[in-house]
Design an enzyme around this catalytic site. Sequence first.
Site, short mmCIF file in Angstrom:
data_model
loop_
_atom_site.label_atom_id
_atom_site.label_comp_id
_atom_site.label_asym_id
_atom_site.label_seq_id
_atom_site.Cartn_x
_atom_site.Cartn_y
_atom_site.Cartn_z
N ASP A 27 0.83 -1.21 0.00
CA ASP A 27 0.00 0.00 0.00
C ASP A 27 0.87 1.27 0.00
OD1 ASP A 27 -1.89 2.05 0.50
OD2 ASP A 27 -3.21 0.61 1.48
N THR A 63 -6.96 4.18 -1.44
CA THR A 63 -6.78 2.74 -1.30
C THR A 63 -7.93 1.89 -1.83
OG1 THR A 63 -5.35 3.09 0.59
CG2 THR A 63 -6.37 0.91 0.41
N ASP A 231 -1.21 0.51 -4.91
CA ASP A 231 -2.48 1.16 -5.27
C ASP A 231 -2.31 2.63 -5.63
OD1 ASP A 231 -1.71 1.60 -2.63
OD2 ASP A 231 -3.74 1.51 -1.82
P1 AMP Z 1 -6.07 5.26 2.90
O1 AMP Z 1 -4.66 5.58 3.18
O2 AMP Z 1 -6.99 6.11 3.73
O3 AMP Z 1 -6.43 5.29 1.46
O4 AMP Z 1 -6.34 3.75 3.39
C1 AMP Z 1 -5.31 2.92 3.83
C2 AMP Z 1 -5.80 2.09 4.98
O5 AMP Z 1 -6.75 1.13 4.53
C3 AMP Z 1 -4.68 1.27 5.62
O6 AMP Z 1 -4.22 1.92 6.77
C4 AMP Z 1 -5.33 -0.05 5.95
O7 AMP Z 1 -5.28 -0.30 7.33
C5 AMP Z 1 -6.76 0.09 5.48
N1 AMP Z 1 -7.24 -1.15 4.84
C6 AMP Z 1 -6.64 -1.85 3.87
N2 AMP Z 1 -7.34 -2.94 3.52
C7 AMP Z 1 -8.42 -2.94 4.30
C8 AMP Z 1 -9.54 -3.81 4.44
N3 AMP Z 1 -9.65 -4.91 3.68
N4 AMP Z 1 -10.49 -3.47 5.35
C9 AMP Z 1 -10.37 -2.35 6.08
N5 AMP Z 1 -9.33 -1.50 6.02
C10 AMP Z 1 -8.37 -1.78 5.14
ZN ZN Z 2 -3.49 2.82 -0.22
ZN ZN Z 3 -3.05 6.05 2.71
#
Ligand code: AMP
Ligand code: ZN
Ligand code: ZN
Length: 398
Positions: A27, A63, A231
């Site tokens: 990620d 994400t 991503d």
């Molecule tokens: P963002 O940076 O806000 O786009 O999202 C990243 C976060 O998504 C990460 O910190 C992960 O902990 C969370 N994440 C990734 N996969 C999942 C999932 N399957 N269910 C819930 N949260 C997730």
């Molecule tokens: Zn991400």
């Molecule tokens: Zn993020």
Amino acid sequence: MKKFFLIILFAVFVFPQKPYVVMVSFDGFRWDYPNRGVTPNFDKLDSAGVHSLSLRPSFPSKTFPNHYSIITGMYPENHGIISNDFTNPLTGEYYSLGKREAVHNDKWYRGEAFWETLKKNGIKSASFFWPGSEVDNPNRRPDYFKYYDETVPYKSRIDTVFKWLQLPIEKRPNFATLYFEETDDTGHWCGPDSYEMFKSINKMDSVLGYILHKIKTSNLADSINLIVLSDHGMTGVSFEKSVNIEKYIEGFNAGITGDGPVMLIDVPEKEKEFVYRTLKQNESNFRVYKKEDLPDYYHYKKNIVIPEIIVIAEPGWSLINNKIKNYEGLRIKGDHGFDNNFIDMHGIFYAAGPLFKTNYKTGTLRNIDIYPLLCKIFKVNPAENIDGNTENIEFILK
Ligand code: AMP
Ligand code: ZN
Ligand code: ZN
């Protein structure tokens, strides 16, 4: 002897060998992190297979929208996960990656995830995490899956995937995913150029090293195709470069979802023009759009859940609301979600294994083309109405 060969020939035609693909997501691993001199295992992959200059995410570069674009071949406007958090204006229902009931409810996810395509073709799949893989409907999730839990150690995620790949042939998945959140977390809290980021990149390189070791020592070593991607990327942000959007529109009946790079603004029709004009007059370090006027390359119009007004921060700037204004000390140092053409938002793409070219460098790839690539690899028909196109990516295959 002749009979023996006939049996072999029969087996090859009746039970043709299906390929194996393991797809790994790191990620927020920005396209240029492997240029920092701390990634010997990424370097190995670079010469062993295909490496693209970058992987362009879909808009918004967040994400959930992007993992779901990768696995469906669709833009977020078509697969429906238009952000990490959004509201359906028709029902008032709220989707958020932190809301387990919503994440598990398959009604939010349109299009066809690759594990569904495989299931229709009688091929098994597995996922040790991927957004959209843990829905309650068993027809729409991988045969083997796990509920997201970031406390599961990375080694045990990998060990489990390789246990699945050792199952008896009739139970064994041919496609498996892995997901690691580390580089996104560090990028947000410490910033993409911090010392901690170098340490995280190096740590994830060791995780990749462990995956390569598991492949090498498995009895499928010559059959596994490995795809390593991310991503989106990450860019530095600071509280000094933030704009409080809420203060401009306090007098209106406007609902704001999200903060940071993108704000979705829901307004009653009769106030839309006023809200738009007010923001337009104050447009500085951000752009405001009516949904219908968004540039076409965002592919972010064709869905009722996308609100009428969208505000997008200039790269490196953050959109904040009154609440955040009172918590100045809590700011993050890195973020993503910006224009998907902004190079800092681009991720990585590597592919190595028997089906991929070796030591092959390509320019930027689009993440919506990965689903059709997977369909080509498994010789299955892609779902209808996807946005990706095999022609943009199939040249990386031998
Ligand atoms: P963002 O940076 O806000 O786009 O999202 C990243 C976060 O998504 C990460 O910190 C992960 O902990 C969370 N994440 C990734 N996969 C999942 C999932 N399957 N269910 C819930 N949260 C997730
Ligand atoms: Zn991400
Ligand atoms: Zn993020």
